[in-house]
Design a protein around this motif. Sequence first.
Motif, PDB file in Angstrom:
ATOM      1  N   TYR A   1      -2.430   3.169   5.947  1.00  0.00           N
ATOM      2  CA  TYR A   1      -1.746   2.081   6.623  1.00  0.00           C
ATOM      3  C   TYR A   1      -0.481   2.619   7.279  1.00  0.00           C
ATOM      4  O   TYR A   1       0.533   2.814   6.609  1.00  0.00           O
ATOM      5  CB  TYR A   1      -1.381   0.971   5.630  1.00  0.00           C
ATOM      6  N   ALA A   2      -0.541   2.861   8.580  1.00  0.00           N
ATOM      7  CA  ALA A   2       0.623   3.392   9.294  1.00  0.00           C
ATOM      8  C   ALA A   2       1.816   2.453   9.109  1.00  0.00           C
ATOM      9  O   ALA A   2       1.715   1.258   9.357  1.00  0.00           O
ATOM     10  CB  ALA A   2       0.301   3.559  10.769  1.00  0.00           C
ATOM     11  N   GLY A   3       2.913   3.014   8.650  1.00  0.00           N
ATOM     12  CA  GLY A   3       4.121   2.215   8.452  1.00  0.00           C
ATOM     13  C   GLY A   3       4.048   1.251   7.283  1.00  0.00           C
ATOM     14  O   GLY A   3       4.893   0.372   7.153  1.00  0.00           O
ATOM     15  N   GLY A   4       3.048   1.404   6.410  1.00  0.00           N
ATOM     16  CA  GLY A   4       2.878   0.498   5.281  1.00  0.00           C
ATOM     17  C   GLY A   4       4.000   0.630   4.270  1.00  0.00           C
ATOM     18  O   GLY A   4       4.405   1.734   3.914  1.00  0.00           O
ATOM     19  N   LEU A   5       4.502  -0.507   3.805  1.00  0.00           N
ATOM     20  CA  LEU A   5       5.647  -0.541   2.904  1.00  0.00           C
ATOM     21  C   LEU A   5       5.239  -0.926   1.493  1.00  0.00           C
ATOM     22  O   LEU A   5       4.432  -1.836   1.296  1.00  0.00           O
ATOM     23  CB  LEU A   5       6.688  -1.542   3.412  1.00  0.00           C
ATOM     24  N   VAL A   6       5.817  -0.212   0.530  1.00  0.00           N
ATOM     25  CA  VAL A   6       5.596  -0.477  -0.885  1.00  0.00           C
ATOM     26  C   VAL A   6       6.954  -0.477  -1.584  1.00  0.00           C
ATOM     27  O   VAL A   6       7.978  -0.155  -0.985  1.00  0.00           O
ATOM     28  CB  VAL A   6       4.671   0.582  -1.534  1.00  0.00           C
TER      29      VAL A   6
ATOM     30  N   ASP B   1       7.599 -10.866   8.003  1.00  0.00           N
ATOM     31  CA  ASP B   1       6.994 -10.068   9.067  1.00  0.00           C
ATOM     32  C   ASP B   1       6.845  -8.598   8.708  1.00  0.00           C
ATOM     33  O   ASP B   1       6.343  -7.815   9.510  1.00  0.00           O
ATOM     34  CB  ASP B   1       7.836 -10.190  10.346  1.00  0.00           C
ATOM     35  N   ALA B   2       7.258  -8.207   7.516  1.00  0.00           N
ATOM     36  CA  ALA B   2       7.206  -6.802   7.109  1.00  0.00           C
ATOM     37  C   ALA B   2       5.767  -6.372   6.833  1.00  0.00           C
ATOM     38  O   ALA B   2       4.923  -7.172   6.423  1.00  0.00           O
ATOM     39  CB  ALA B   2       8.069  -6.590   5.865  1.00  0.00           C
ATOM     40  N   ASN B   3       5.501  -5.088   7.028  1.00  0.00           N
ATOM     41  CA  ASN B   3       4.175  -4.513   6.813  1.00  0.00           C
ATOM     42  C   ASN B   3       4.001  -4.102   5.350  1.00  0.00           C
ATOM     43  O   ASN B   3       3.789  -2.933   5.034  1.00  0.00           O
ATOM     44  CB  ASN B   3       3.984  -3.314   7.755  1.00  0.00           C
ATOM     45  N   LEU B   4       4.109  -5.094   4.443  1.00  0.00           N
ATOM     46  CA  LEU B   4       3.910  -4.824   3.016  1.00  0.00           C
ATOM     47  C   LEU B   4       2.422  -4.640   2.752  1.00  0.00           C
ATOM     48  O   LEU B   4       1.604  -5.431   3.204  1.00  0.00           O
ATOM     49  CB  LEU B   4       4.457  -5.978   2.171  1.00  0.00           C
ATOM     50  N   ILE B   5       2.071  -3.570   2.025  1.00  0.00           N
ATOM     51  CA  ILE B   5       0.657  -3.261   1.781  1.00  0.00           C
ATOM     52  C   ILE B   5       0.355  -3.299   0.286  1.00  0.00           C
ATOM     53  O   ILE B   5       1.247  -3.415  -0.539  1.00  0.00           O
ATOM     54  CB  ILE B   5       0.270  -1.891   2.388  1.00  0.00           C
TER      55      ILE B   5
END
Length: 142
Positions: free
Chosen positions: A20-25, A104-108
């Motif tokens: 996941y490009a740019g995926g946030l954890v 809107d964050a790219n939380l994965i």
Amino acid sequence: MCLIYDENRILVEEKVGTNYAGGLVFPGGHVEGGESLTASVIREMKEETGLDIVEPQPCGYKDWIQDDGTRYLVLLYKTNKFSGELKSSEEGRVFWLDRKDIPDANLIWNMRELLEIFEGDTYSEFFFEYKNGAHEPGKLLG
């Protein structure tokens, strides 16, 4: 895994090596041999974020049954007590995310569900059942 937070922000990590490009954890890691659970979260947060955390509070867990029938546990901690200078590691870039930007964050990887555990009192567990050779969608449990 640990949620480091203040009144207006949460700390996230743009994890290296995901699909996941740019995926946030939320930062996390593993327990070393002979190490207590609390000591491991303090060490891992220092390694991955550069911050020294104190008094991490256990607040829940994520768990699933693996293909071989063993259970895998991810312990969830949180703290708003920290010092030091934020510093990314080889695990990924860490940065503060304004709470207003969370929707809107790219939380994965079920991070939104885990955030409900970190910040609420309704749920304490996120569990994946293993049925018919596959993992079912995860469920928040109280």
